[in-house]
Design an enzyme around this catalytic site. Structure first.
Site, short mmCIF file in Angstrom:
data_model
loop_
_atom_site.label_atom_id
_atom_site.label_comp_id
_atom_site.label_asym_id
_atom_site.label_seq_id
_atom_site.Cartn_x
_atom_site.Cartn_y
_atom_site.Cartn_z
N LYS A 136 0.97 -1.12 0.18
CA LYS A 136 0.09 -0.04 0.10
C LYS A 136 0.76 1.19 0.02
O LYS A 136 1.83 1.09 0.58
CB LYS A 136 -0.97 -0.02 1.22
N SER A 188 -9.98 -0.32 7.16
CA SER A 188 -9.36 -0.16 5.98
C SER A 188 -8.84 -1.26 5.09
O SER A 188 -8.29 -1.34 4.02
CB SER A 188 -8.32 1.12 5.89
N SER A 221 -9.60 2.05 2.91
CA SER A 221 -8.64 2.69 2.03
C SER A 221 -7.96 1.80 1.30
O SER A 221 -7.19 2.45 0.52
CB SER A 221 -8.06 4.02 2.88
#
Lengths: 478, 93
Positions: free
Chosen positions: A84, A183, A159
């Site tokens: 990420k 997330s 997210s």
């Protein structure tokens, strides 16, 4: 590009970390061949999905290098993983999905990354995310939304939408995400993959761009529970660079387990999601687990509490982005104006919204009513969980619930209503209040994916893996 | 609650449209989070809250840190620097 035999290709299309690791160990395939296969998948699919913001140049040569070195007993040798965009990989751009860090090159490796590199993993690239991890759809990314591989008109969740989509589109064998209020779990649920939110402190936060320091955790996303477990075991552990990290002292587990089915208001949740959870409870009962209904009386305060504490911590953590030491710089007439222009240009609207909300709840005159109160409510929620997990008083070993009240929604559907978006966190925020580990695993669906959430006591990841693997084995057989 | 005052505190600029939008959204969000007023925190006193403790360490650079970020790399990330210093405008006018 080198071609691979048809038979091998068949294997490659159905890989898990476990299978790939076996093949690599037996030298049935090389790290280079595996990485090539995934790079090809990314080339084909990423333009439609936008899971990856950048594919690392060095990935292939890294694979060649480790092929020469040999496996050396490394658990993730040759395994291609995605990272990420808020986890630092030294020398690579790390932008947290934001214009503020568009050209920022990480000056060190996050501890989790260091551990992955030491275990022989090959990092393929960085994945898209909501800016500074604020969001539940990846629509807040400064680099475009990530589309759900199951339905390109829908969001991948957030997210960690990019990481979830990268796994779901078979653009890697696993990925790192981060979870502050859901997330990892919610995009895992939306994309039909496994996502683990570890116990607070189980994985070092050193090198994770901070959002809310008392909630953030790095965690794995993968195709199977076993794969998630392999990644977790590699990245976990106490780290002197993160004083909130701790080794797992876990001892519970093994005997006949009691699972609590969370009582919740079904009218606020999609019919399909309710059915998936009910069916899952039946499956677990059939597997020999005792299922009881449990209640968390203060759970209704989780989301309001979360949206006081998290913006407060965000306003503090994002104060460092002022154009002075790194990141974007926009000039004003004086220093204060430098800050204001830089932060206006660098931060999207949701980020600015949360910073201001945080500033408000921490400001003089409001601190007690909001922030101090929220800290106490957090303690209440923590105690609700302690009561429910108290085995000596009729408690349970684990809790099951939905991950999200909805399946993947259409792109744009919730983008203009921040409050509606915040309510996505209704089932994922509670565990974060108490620092608990929680797993999202896919249920059997013909339509859009729906994840089941399992929550365990602190450092109870082994319980999550055990229940998860049993469940997975059962549904793959039927 | 003035959006403008808050923006200045947070060192953030907003254009007029953004200000109006945020003002409306704030009212809704604050309305929602005020649900916390109903929470009965009777049992939680300030002392009990303090289950957390500060973890301290020796004031010396750990071996790991020494290998981590070379100062040159860190300084070069700044938009303005001179010799080994990050350069900024005057803090006091």
């Amino acid at each position: 590009m080198k071609t691979i035999s048809l038979k091998l290709n068949m294997f490659l299309n159905n890989l898990t970390i476990k299978k790939a690791a076996d093949m690599l160990r037996k030298k049935e395939i090389s790290a280079k061949e595996i990485v090539l296969h995934y790079l090809k998948n990314i080339e084909e699919k990423n333009k439609d999905i936008n899971a990856y913001l950048e594919v690392f140049d060095g990935a292939l040569s890294e694979a060649e290098k480790i092929d020469k070195e040999g496996i050396g007993g490394r658990p993730l040798f040759g395994i291609p993983l995605a990272v990420k965009d808020n986890i630092l990989v030294k020398g690579k751009i790390c932008s947290a999905g934001s214009k503020m860090l568009a050209n920022y090159k990480a000056s060190y490796d996050a501890t989790a990354i260091k551990k992955l590199k030491e275990s022989g993993a090959v990092l393929l690239g960085r994945t898209n995310m909501d800016e500074f991890a604020m969001g539940a759809s990846t629509e807040n990314s400064a680099y475009g939304v990530t589309k759900n591989p199951h339905d390109l008109s829908r969001v991948a969740g957030g997210s960690s939408g990019g990481s979830a989509a990268a796994v779901a589109m078979d653009g890697c064998l696993g990925a790192l995400g981060s979870d502050t209020g859901g997330s990892i779990r919610q995009p895992a649920s939306f994309c039909g993959v496994v996502g683990l939110n570890p116990t607070y402190g189980a994985v070092s936060r050193y090198g994770l761009i901070a959002m809310a320091s008392s909630f953030d955790q790095i965690g794995p996303m993968a195709k199977t529970v076993e794969d998630a477990e392999i990644i977790f075991n590699t990245i976990k552990g106490q780290d002197i660079m993160d004083s909130t990290s701790k080794d797992s002292p876990w001892t519970r587990g093994g005997e006949k387990l009691r699972i609590g089915l969370l009582k919740y208001d079904k009218s606020g949740v999609d019919k399909d999601v309710n059915e998936a959870v009910e069916k899952s409870a039946e499956i677990l009962k059939g597997l020999g687990y005792e299922i009881l209904e449990i209640e968390l009386p203060n759970i209704k305060y989780s989301v309001p509490c979360y949206y006081i504490l998290v913006p407060a911590e965000v306003s503090s953590n994002l104060a460092r982005f002022d154009g002075v030491r790194y990141g974007l710089f926009k000039e004003g007439k004086n220093l204060t104006e430098d800050y204001m222009k830089t932060r206006e240009a660098g931060f999207g609207l949701e980020t600015r919204r949360r910073i201001m909300l945080g500033t408000y709840v921490l400001s003089a005159g409001y601190y007690d009513a909001y922030y101090a109160k929220a800290q106490k409510v957090r303690e209440l929620i923590k105690r609700d969980f302690e009561k429910v997990f108290d085995l000596k008083n009729g408690g349970v070993d684990a809790i099951i619930s939905p991950v999200s009240p909805t399946t993947a929604f259409k792109i744009g559907e919730k983008a203009n209503d921040p409050l509606k978006m915040y309510l996505e966190d209704i089932f994922t925020a509670p565990a974060k209040m108490a620092g608990l580990p929680a797993l999202s695993l896919p249920t059997v669906q013909t339509g859009l994916p729906i994840g089941l959430q399992i929550i365990a006591p602190r450092f109870g990841e082994n319980l999550l893996f055990e229940i998860g693997k049993n469940y997975e084995r059962h549904i793959s057989r039927s | 609650m003035e959006i403008e005052k808050l923006a200045k505190l947070a060192r953030i600029s907003l254009n007029q449209t953004e200000k109006e939008k945020l003002q409306k959204e704030f009212e809704a969000i604050l309305g929602y989070i005020s649900a916390l007023e109903k929470a009965d925190i009777g049992a939680v006193t300030d002392k009990e809250e303090m289950e957390t403790a500060n973890i301290l360490r020796e004031d010396k650079k750990e071996e790991e840190e020494k290998k981590e970020c070379e100062p040159e790399i860190l300084i070069k990330a700044a938009p303005f620097y001179e010799n080994n210093f990050v350069k900024v405008k005057h803090v006091f006018e």
